[in-house]
Write an enzyme that holds these catalytic residues in place. Structure first.
Site, PDB file in Angstrom:
ATOM      1  N   GLU A  78     -10.706   2.116   0.490  1.00 37.84           N
ATOM      2  CA  GLU A  78      -9.314   1.756   0.346  1.00 37.84           C
ATOM      3  C   GLU A  78      -8.632   1.628   1.783  1.00 37.84           C
ATOM      4  O   GLU A  78      -9.291   2.097   2.813  1.00 37.84           O
ATOM      5  CB  GLU A  78      -8.431   3.176   0.133  1.00 37.84           C
ATOM      6  N   HIS A 106      -8.015   9.416   4.749  1.00 37.41           N
ATOM      7  CA  HIS A 106      -8.370  10.339   4.083  1.00 37.41           C
ATOM      8  C   HIS A 106      -9.732  10.168   3.024  1.00 37.41           C
ATOM      9  O   HIS A 106     -10.248   9.036   3.203  1.00 37.41           O
ATOM     10  CB  HIS A 106      -7.137  10.684   2.949  1.00 37.41           C
ATOM     11  N   HIS A 114     -12.876   7.781  -3.453  1.00 38.81           N
ATOM     12  CA  HIS A 114     -13.006   6.868  -2.547  1.00 38.81           C
ATOM     13  C   HIS A 114     -12.729   7.401  -1.112  1.00 38.81           C
ATOM     14  O   HIS A 114     -12.243   8.561  -0.852  1.00 38.81           O
ATOM     15  CB  HIS A 114     -11.786   5.859  -2.826  1.00 38.81           C
TER      16      HIS A 114
END
Length: 134
Positions: A130, A7, A79
Site C-alpha cells: 500500500e 504500518h 500488507h
C-alpha cells in the site's frame, strides 16, 4: 520514491481477541475500531514508537479480507504500507516501470483520511504493498 514505513497490516479472525492481546499481553496502545466501508474492512491501529500495526477484520460479505482469512484461518500479515509525498507521481512512475496498480488506478481515501493505492503482490515479491500520500 518511498518514504517511511507507515504500518504493517495484519488480518485477524477475531478483532476483540487481537486487540486484547496487543493491549494486555504486549502492553501496546490500541486505538478504537473504525469501519472503512470503501475498503470492506474494520481497522484498529496500534501505535508503536516507530510505526503502527493495523489490525484488519472483514466488514460486510464482500470484504477482501474474507478470502485472505479463508486461506489463512489464524490470520497473518496482509500488507505493508509505505509513505509517498505525491501519490499520483508515484503511481505514474510505477506504471512506467511495469508495476500493476490494483483497482481502477485512482487513489481512494484510506483509514488515515489520506489517498492510498495498492500494488499487485506479484510485482513485489509476493507482498501486497500500500502507498499512502503524506
Amino acid at each position: 520514491m518511498i518514504g517511511r514505513l507507515n504500518h504493517v497490516a495484519i488480518a485477524v479472525p477475531d478483532l476483540d481477541a487481537a486487540m486484547a492481546q496487543y493491549r494486555g499481553t504486549l502492553g501496546a496502545t490500541v486505538g478504537a475500531p473504525q469501519d472503512e466501508p470503501d475498503h470492506g474492512v474494520t481497522v484498529v491501529f496500534i501505535e508503536l514508537p516507530n510505526t503502527k500495526i493495523e489490525l484488519l477484520y472483514p466488514l460486510g460479505d464482500n470484504s477482501p479480507i474474507t478470502g485472505f482469512l479463508d486461506k489463512n484461518p489464524s490470520g497473518g500479515i496482509h500488507h505493508i504500507c509505505y509513505e509517498v509525498e505525491d501519490i499520483l507521481k508515484a503511481r505514474d512512475h510505477l506504471l512506467t516501470e511495469g508495476a500493476r496498480i490494483l483497482g481502477s488506478g485512482e487513489p481512494k481515501i484510506g483509514a488515515h483520511g489520506k489517498p492510498v493505492l495498492f500494488l499487485h503482490p506479484k510485482d513485489f515479491n509476493g507482498c501486497l504493498v500500500e502507498l499512502e500520500q503524506v
